[in-house]
Write a protein that holds these residues in place. Structure first.
Motif, PDB file in Angstrom:
ATOM      1  N   ASP A   8       0.815  -1.213   0.000  1.00 55.35           N
ATOM      2  CA  ASP A   8       0.000   0.000   0.000  1.00 55.35           C
ATOM      3  C   ASP A   8       0.853   1.270   0.000  1.00 55.35           C
ATOM      4  O   ASP A   8       0.525   2.241  -0.674  1.00 55.35           O
ATOM      5  CB  ASP A   8      -0.933   0.015   1.217  1.00 55.35           C
ATOM      6  N   ALA A   9       1.944   1.256   0.785  1.00 53.61           N
ATOM      7  CA  ALA A   9       2.752   2.467   0.952  1.00 53.61           C
ATOM      8  C   ALA A   9       3.743   2.683  -0.187  1.00 53.61           C
ATOM      9  O   ALA A   9       4.165   3.809  -0.442  1.00 53.61           O
ATOM     10  CB  ALA A   9       3.490   2.416   2.291  1.00 53.61           C
ATOM     11  N   GLY A  10       4.159   1.597  -0.847  1.00 55.67           N
ATOM     12  CA  GLY A  10       5.131   1.733  -1.931  1.00 55.67           C
ATOM     13  C   GLY A  10       6.484   2.215  -1.432  1.00 55.67           C
ATOM     14  O   GLY A  10       6.944   1.814  -0.359  1.00 55.67           O
ATOM     15  N   ILE A  11       7.122   3.125  -2.195  1.00 55.65           N
ATOM     16  CA  ILE A  11       8.468   3.585  -1.809  1.00 55.65           C
ATOM     17  C   ILE A  11       8.441   4.461  -0.559  1.00 55.65           C
ATOM     18  O   ILE A  11       9.495   4.696   0.041  1.00 55.65           O
ATOM     19  CB  ILE A  11       9.144   4.341  -2.963  1.00 55.65           C
ATOM     20  N   SER A  12       7.266   4.935  -0.166  1.00 56.07           N
ATOM     21  CA  SER A  12       7.184   5.720   1.074  1.00 56.07           C
ATOM     22  C   SER A  12       7.196   4.830   2.314  1.00 56.07           C
ATOM     23  O   SER A  12       7.285   5.332   3.442  1.00 56.07           O
ATOM     24  CB  SER A  12       5.921   6.582   1.067  1.00 56.07           C
ATOM     25  N   TYR A  13       7.111   3.518   2.122  1.00 54.86           N
ATOM     26  CA  TYR A  13       7.097   2.586   3.264  1.00 54.86           C
ATOM     27  C   TYR A  13       8.337   2.746   4.128  1.00 54.86           C
ATOM     28  O   TYR A  13       8.254   2.736   5.358  1.00 54.86           O
ATOM     29  CB  TYR A  13       6.997   1.143   2.760  1.00 54.86           C
ATOM     30  N   LEU A  14       9.504   2.907   3.492  1.00 51.71           N
ATOM     31  CA  LEU A  14      10.752   3.025   4.242  1.00 51.71           C
ATOM     32  C   LEU A  14      10.697   4.215   5.184  1.00 51.71           C
ATOM     33  O   LEU A  14      11.047   4.097   6.366  1.00 51.71           O
ATOM     34  CB  LEU A  14      11.931   3.157   3.279  1.00 51.71           C
ATOM     35  N   TRP A  15      10.268   5.363   4.700  1.00 55.39           N
ATOM     36  CA  TRP A  15      10.212   6.560   5.524  1.00 55.39           C
ATOM     37  C   TRP A  15       9.190   6.402   6.650  1.00 55.39           C
ATOM     38  O   TRP A  15       9.449   6.759   7.802  1.00 55.39           O
ATOM     39  CB  TRP A  15       9.879   7.772   4.672  1.00 55.39           C
ATOM     40  N   PRO A  67      12.637  -2.439  -0.049  1.00 56.87           N
ATOM     41  CA  PRO A  67      11.553  -3.213   0.579  1.00 56.87           C
ATOM     42  C   PRO A  67      10.433  -3.564  -0.392  1.00 56.87           C
ATOM     43  O   PRO A  67       9.778  -4.601  -0.243  1.00 56.87           O
ATOM     44  CB  PRO A  67      11.052  -2.275   1.686  1.00 56.87           C
ATOM     45  N   VAL A  68      10.198  -2.706  -1.389  1.00 64.48           N
ATOM     46  CA  VAL A  68       9.165  -2.998  -2.379  1.00 64.48           C
ATOM     47  C   VAL A  68       9.529  -4.229  -3.194  1.00 64.48           C
ATOM     48  O   VAL A  68       8.703  -5.121  -3.428  1.00 64.48           O
ATOM     49  CB  VAL A  68       8.960  -1.784  -3.314  1.00 64.48           C
ATOM     50  N   VAL A  69      10.805  -4.296  -3.618  1.00 64.40           N
ATOM     51  CA  VAL A  69      11.278  -5.445  -4.384  1.00 64.40           C
ATOM     52  C   VAL A  69      11.316  -6.694  -3.511  1.00 64.40           C
ATOM     53  O   VAL A  69      10.877  -7.778  -3.920  1.00 64.40           O
ATOM     54  CB  VAL A  69      12.669  -5.158  -4.987  1.00 64.40           C
ATOM     55  N   LEU A  70      11.826  -6.557  -2.294  1.00 62.89           N
ATOM     56  CA  LEU A  70      11.958  -7.692  -1.388  1.00 62.89           C
ATOM     57  C   LEU A  70      10.596  -8.284  -1.032  1.00 62.89           C
ATOM     58  O   LEU A  70      10.456  -9.500  -0.866  1.00 62.89           O
ATOM     59  CB  LEU A  70      12.696  -7.266  -0.116  1.00 62.89           C
ATOM     60  N   ASN A  71       9.594  -7.421  -0.944  1.00 61.91           N
ATOM     61  CA  ASN A  71       8.259  -7.876  -0.578  1.00 61.91           C
ATOM     62  C   ASN A  71       7.627  -8.755  -1.654  1.00 61.91           C
ATOM     63  O   ASN A  71       6.662  -9.480  -1.390  1.00 61.91           O
ATOM     64  CB  ASN A  71       7.358  -6.670  -0.301  1.00 61.91           C
TER      65      ASN A  71
END
Length: 297
Positions: A8-15, A67-71
């Motif tokens: 859901d968060a995409g690349i903003s997940y890390l932040w 994390p997006v790729v790893l997920n």
């Protein structure tokens, strides 16, 4: 865990994950400051050791795309935050603090110490910031956990030898606490299976499955769903579960267990009721025997 989802968060997940678990990213900021210190004031040896590690972390753990790729290959939603404090981050921060505060000369030592202390005070979250709360027991457990353990063993006395142990299921945090306090009481499901129900991911297909039976117990104990009594008792039988602990104030579940399912009330603590189911095959749960393995060594 934190209620964040990579999909859901995409690349903003890390932040978002950093903000959730780093209290404003103060710790990560200290690591960045330590890297700058090594880059400017570090010796050649320190640069060779710490800078390549930092580059690797920036390309992986602290890369928003990672994390997006790893997920796509692993479910990292509940574990990714653990990567933030892997060895290079923790070690370098402590090393630079020691080097700047102890090994430096002159005013730099005091300036560095003041900066690090200020960062800890302003950005830290202290365990006893609201005062020291004394644990009700020496085991750091709720008072009722030792009571429930004693009740189970007293009720099961004579039914088991040293190799067999009763199995139980409890509500929410009591499920984990009981096992931590008394390892001789087995659990009906794993921690991950239990959290699946707590997070609302238990589906009707799971509950009605004829291959796995623990969801039937979770449906009643965690979700408070009164499934057909024979279905619940079948789950108790197939999982070898004898004891069910629920909140006494949850009268609907208590009535369901006692009246609909015929479970026997073993006893009550201040807030919980303990019920017993008579297994048809009352051998309990037997621990694996690894004595042959140990003898070979």
């Amino acid at each position: 865990m934190q209620g964040l989802n990579v999909a859901d968060a995409g690349i903003s997940y890390l932040w978002l994950c950093l903000c959730e678990y780093s209290k404003g990213c103060v710790f990560v900021g200290m690591y960045a400051a330590a890297l700058v210190f090594v880059l400017i004031k570090g010796t050649d040896t320190e640069k060779k050791i710490f800078l390549p590690q930092a580059v690797l972390l920036l390309l992986t753990v602290y890369n928003p795309v990672f994390p997006v790729v790893l997920n796509r290959f692993f479910d990292v939603n509940n574990e990714y935050y653990r990567f933030f404090w892997i060895a290079p981050v923790v070690f370098l921060t402590a090393y630079v603090m020691a080097r700047a505060c102890i090994l430096s000369n002159g005013a730099l030592r005091y300036i560095a110490a003041a900066v690090f202390v200020a960062a800890i005070i302003l950005g830290g979250q202290f365990l006893y910031k609201d005062g020291y709360i004394k644990s009700p027991t020496i085991y750091k457990m709720p008072t009722e956990i030792p009571q429930l353990s004693e009740m189970i063993h007293k009720d099961a006395d004579g039914r088991y030898d040293g190799d067999y142990f009763p199995r139980a299921i409890c509500e929410f945090d009591y499920e984990m606490c009981l096992r931590q306090y008394d390892a001789s009481i087995m659990l009906s499901c794993t921690r991950e299976e239990y959290l699946t129900a707590v997070m609302g991911k238990l589906t009707p297909d799971d509950i009605n499955s004829e291959e796995i039976y623990y969801p039937r117990l979770l449906a009643v104990v965690v979700l408070g769903t009164p499934i057909p009594a024979d279905q619940f008792l079948g789950g108790m039988e197939h999982t070898g579960t004898e004891y069910v602990c629920v909140s006494t104030v949850n009268t609907s579940v208590c009535d369901y267990l006692e009246k609909d399912c015929g479970l026997r009330l073993v006893g009550k603590t201040a807030n919980h009721s303990l019920y017993h189911y008579e297994l048809k095959d009352s051998e309990g749960w037997r621990l694996p025997d690894y004595s042959d393995v140990w003898e070979n060594y």
